[in-house]
Scaffold this active site. Sequence first.
Site, PDB file in Angstrom:
ATOM      1  N   GLU A  23       4.411  -5.184   7.166  1.00  0.00           N
ATOM      2  CA  GLU A  23       3.209  -3.863   8.363  1.00  0.00           C
ATOM      3  C   GLU A  23       3.787  -3.931   9.315  1.00  0.00           C
ATOM      4  O   GLU A  23       3.663  -2.270   9.623  1.00  0.00           O
ATOM      5  CB  GLU A  23       2.024  -4.540   7.991  1.00  0.00           C
ATOM      6  CG  GLU A  23       1.013  -4.576   6.250  1.00  0.00           C
ATOM      7  CD  GLU A  23       1.586  -5.415   5.411  1.00  0.00           C
ATOM      8  OE1 GLU A  23       2.044  -6.509   5.577  1.00  0.00           O
ATOM      9  OE2 GLU A  23       0.848  -6.124   4.271  1.00  0.00           O
TER      10      GLU A  23
ATOM     11  N   GLU B 295      -1.085  -9.082  -0.936  1.00  0.00           N
ATOM     12  CA  GLU B 295      -2.077  -9.448  -1.144  1.00  0.00           C
ATOM     13  C   GLU B 295      -2.843  -9.590  -2.488  1.00  0.00           C
ATOM     14  O   GLU B 295      -3.452 -10.400  -3.035  1.00  0.00           O
ATOM     15  CB  GLU B 295      -2.841  -8.661  -0.448  1.00  0.00           C
ATOM     16  CG  GLU B 295      -2.656  -8.960   1.090  1.00  0.00           C
ATOM     17  CD  GLU B 295      -2.568  -7.339   2.238  1.00  0.00           C
ATOM     18  OE1 GLU B 295      -2.545  -6.093   1.791  1.00  0.00           O
ATOM     19  OE2 GLU B 295      -2.843  -7.592   3.610  1.00  0.00           O
TER      20      GLU B 295
ATOM     21  N   GLY C 129       0.532  -5.047   0.835  1.00  0.00           N
ATOM     22  CA  GLY C 129      -0.635  -5.046  -0.281  1.00  0.00           C
ATOM     23  C   GLY C 129      -0.373  -5.313  -0.943  1.00  0.00           C
ATOM     24  O   GLY C 129      -1.199  -6.295  -2.295  1.00  0.00           O
TER      25      GLY C 129
ATOM     26  N   ALA D 174       0.740  -1.223  -0.302  1.00  0.00           N
ATOM     27  CA  ALA D 174       0.304   0.227   0.137  1.00  0.00           C
ATOM     28  C   ALA D 174       0.642   1.538   0.033  1.00  0.00           C
ATOM     29  O   ALA D 174       2.199   1.458   0.186  1.00  0.00           O
ATOM     30  CB  ALA D 174      -0.952  -0.285   1.312  1.00  0.00           C
TER      31      ALA D 174
HETATM   32  N1  CAA Z   1       4.660   3.394  -0.654  1.00  0.00           N
HETATM   33  C1  CAA Z   1       5.303   4.118  -0.916  1.00  0.00           C
HETATM   34  N2  CAA Z   1       6.471   4.208  -1.431  1.00  0.00           N
HETATM   35  C2  CAA Z   1       6.899   3.433  -1.431  1.00  0.00           C
HETATM   36  C3  CAA Z   1       6.656   2.150  -0.900  1.00  0.00           C
HETATM   37  C4  CAA Z   1       5.411   2.045  -0.681  1.00  0.00           C
HETATM   38  N3  CAA Z   1       5.394   1.175   0.538  1.00  0.00           N
HETATM   39  N4  CAA Z   1       7.395   1.699  -1.244  1.00  0.00           N
HETATM   40  C5  CAA Z   1       8.825   2.252  -1.339  1.00  0.00           C
HETATM   41  N5  CAA Z   1       8.123   3.459  -1.809  1.00  0.00           N
HETATM   42  C6  CAA Z   1       9.680   4.434  -1.697  1.00  0.00           C
HETATM   43  C7  CAA Z   1      10.387   4.874  -1.438  1.00  0.00           C
HETATM   44  O1  CAA Z   1       9.909   5.811  -0.339  1.00  0.00           O
HETATM   45  C8  CAA Z   1      11.198   5.056  -2.129  1.00  0.00           C
HETATM   46  O2  CAA Z   1      10.790   6.880  -3.128  1.00  0.00           O
HETATM   47  P1  CAA Z   1      12.037   8.078  -2.495  1.00  0.00           P
HETATM   48  O3  CAA Z   1      12.988   7.641  -3.630  1.00  0.00           O
HETATM   49  O4  CAA Z   1      11.010   8.649  -3.546  1.00  0.00           O
HETATM   50  O5  CAA Z   1      12.247   7.999  -1.009  1.00  0.00           O
HETATM   51  C9  CAA Z   1      11.096   4.665  -3.892  1.00  0.00           C
HETATM   52  O6  CAA Z   1       9.570   4.097  -3.415  1.00  0.00           O
HETATM   53  C10 CAA Z   1      12.352   3.069  -3.979  1.00  0.00           C
HETATM   54  O7  CAA Z   1      12.109   2.768  -2.486  1.00  0.00           O
HETATM   55  P2  CAA Z   1      13.614   2.918  -1.811  1.00  0.00           P
HETATM   56  O8  CAA Z   1      14.083   3.521  -1.904  1.00  0.00           O
HETATM   57  O9  CAA Z   1      12.849   2.191  -0.032  1.00  0.00           O
HETATM   58  O10 CAA Z   1      13.633   1.653  -1.637  1.00  0.00           O
HETATM   59  P3  CAA Z   1      15.347   0.216  -1.193  1.00  0.00           P
HETATM   60  O11 CAA Z   1      15.388  -0.457  -2.667  1.00  0.00           O
HETATM   61  O12 CAA Z   1      16.217   1.000  -0.743  1.00  0.00           O
HETATM   62  O13 CAA Z   1      14.065  -0.797  -0.040  1.00  0.00           O
HETATM   63  C11 CAA Z   1      12.676  -1.846  -0.112  1.00  0.00           C
HETATM   64  C12 CAA Z   1      13.448  -1.793  -1.154  1.00  0.00           C
HETATM   65  C13 CAA Z   1      12.838  -2.508   0.830  1.00  0.00           C
HETATM   66  C14 CAA Z   1      11.193  -2.463  -0.736  1.00  0.00           C
HETATM   67  C15 CAA Z   1      11.384  -0.877   0.698  1.00  0.00           C
HETATM   68  O14 CAA Z   1      11.672   0.231  -0.371  1.00  0.00           O
HETATM   69  C16 CAA Z   1      10.595  -0.837   1.469  1.00  0.00           C
HETATM   70  O15 CAA Z   1      10.715  -1.029   2.164  1.00  0.00           O
HETATM   71  N6  CAA Z   1       9.342  -0.460   1.534  1.00  0.00           N
HETATM   72  C17 CAA Z   1       8.608  -0.484   2.488  1.00  0.00           C
HETATM   73  C18 CAA Z   1       7.311  -1.949   2.143  1.00  0.00           C
HETATM   74  C19 CAA Z   1       6.206  -2.069   3.145  1.00  0.00           C
HETATM   75  O16 CAA Z   1       6.242  -1.244   4.184  1.00  0.00           O
HETATM   76  N7  CAA Z   1       5.151  -2.267   2.493  1.00  0.00           N
HETATM   77  C20 CAA Z   1       3.996  -2.685   2.976  1.00  0.00           C
HETATM   78  C21 CAA Z   1       3.346  -1.186   3.116  1.00  0.00           C
HETATM   79  S1  CAA Z   1       1.874  -1.357   4.362  1.00  0.00           S
HETATM   80  C22 CAA Z   1       0.637  -2.012   3.502  1.00  0.00           C
HETATM   81  O17 CAA Z   1       1.004  -2.731   2.376  1.00  0.00           O
HETATM   82  C23 CAA Z   1      -1.106  -2.550   3.561  1.00  0.00           C
HETATM   83  C24 CAA Z   1      -1.217  -2.456   5.572  1.00  0.00           C
HETATM   84  O18 CAA Z   1      -0.166  -2.153   6.171  1.00  0.00           O
HETATM   85  C25 CAA Z   1      -2.479  -2.321   5.439  1.00  0.00           C
END
Ligand code: CAA
Length: 269
Positions: free
Chosen positions: A143, A123, A120, A77
């Site tokens: 999450e 999911e 997500g 998400a």
């Molecule tokens: N939402 C919004 N932006 C996201 C994102 C997300 N889920 N995941 C990555 N991005 C963005 C980052 O903010 C970054 O943007 P900027 O360059 O503008 O800062 C860009 O994508 C690239 O990401 P990273 O620089 O972080 O890339 P990385 O290779 O260093 O790390 C990663 C990759 C480990 C996947 C890391 O991006 C990460 O941990 N992302 C979040 C994953 C996450 O927590 N997902 C669950 C979200 S919550 C959900 O799905 C459901 C819920 O809670 C109900």
Amino acid sequence: MTEVGAPAGEAAPIALVMAERPSPGVLLLRLNRPGKLNALSKALLSELVDHLRSAEHDAGTACVVLTGNGKAFAAGADITDMLERGVDSYADPERLSLWRQIETWPKPMIAAVNGYALGGGLELALLCDIVIAGRAARFATPEIKIGSFPGDGGTQRLPRAVGKSFAMQMVLTGMMVDAGLAEHKGLVSEVVADEDLIARAVEIASEIAAMSVAITPYAKRAVNAAFELPLERGTELERALTIEAFGTEDRVEGLRAFKEKRAPKFKGR
Ligand code: CAA
């Protein structure tokens, strides 16, 4: 591969979901928000659903392959939106309706997971009927690390896919699962070399597309019932769907073709 929806000579706006027609009957949908690792904004989900709605009514689409690009299938998400809109970003009725429409899409859909399938994103893959992965694929429900837990079906579908203990381990620790372990746990049905991922997904989709487009949605609905209903109700539904499917021309054609020792000519009705 032909790109769908970009008229010749016209610059198309950048799509959050790109559609291609890699082979007859198969629609390849590619999530396309690489700068945000294909985070599932409402706009992206809305484009995805638009494609699925058109494909549902398109007799030429028998199976969809869903994939990502760059290093992500989808990283979950949209965290920025969650921070800005709080609970409204999650409980937004339009967003929930988009998820519901993906959940209930009737034709077969294959997830070709190319990279991160997180939160997500996982999911979304779990909503697909078949999940295959490239070696670079990584799966997680991270999450918990941001003070949350899966809220778009993950707490229900993940245990059904991998069993309670491993699902709990994933949900409570946010651990990253590589493609090999995902295959071992039954989260994906095949792992292939990254460069072969789309070709293999399209190959499976083409096999499905060669079957009756009238019958595959019955099969999908019946199998999904195994994850949704108690056994007795599931088998009742299976029987009801089997009886209903006897009413299709393709059912009769399949039986007749077997008797006449020839390949069936399905009409999709
Ligand atoms: N939402 C919004 N932006 C996201 C994102 C997300 N889920 N995941 C990555 N991005 C963005 C980052 O903010 C970054 O943007 P900027 O360059 O503008 O800062 C860009 O994508 C690239 O990401 P990273 O620089 O972080 O890339 P990385 O290779 O260093 O790390 C990663 C990759 C480990 C996947 C890391 O991006 C990460 O941990 N992302 C979040 C994953 C996450 O927590 N997902 C669950 C979200 S919550 C959900 O799905 C459901 C819920 O809670 C109900």
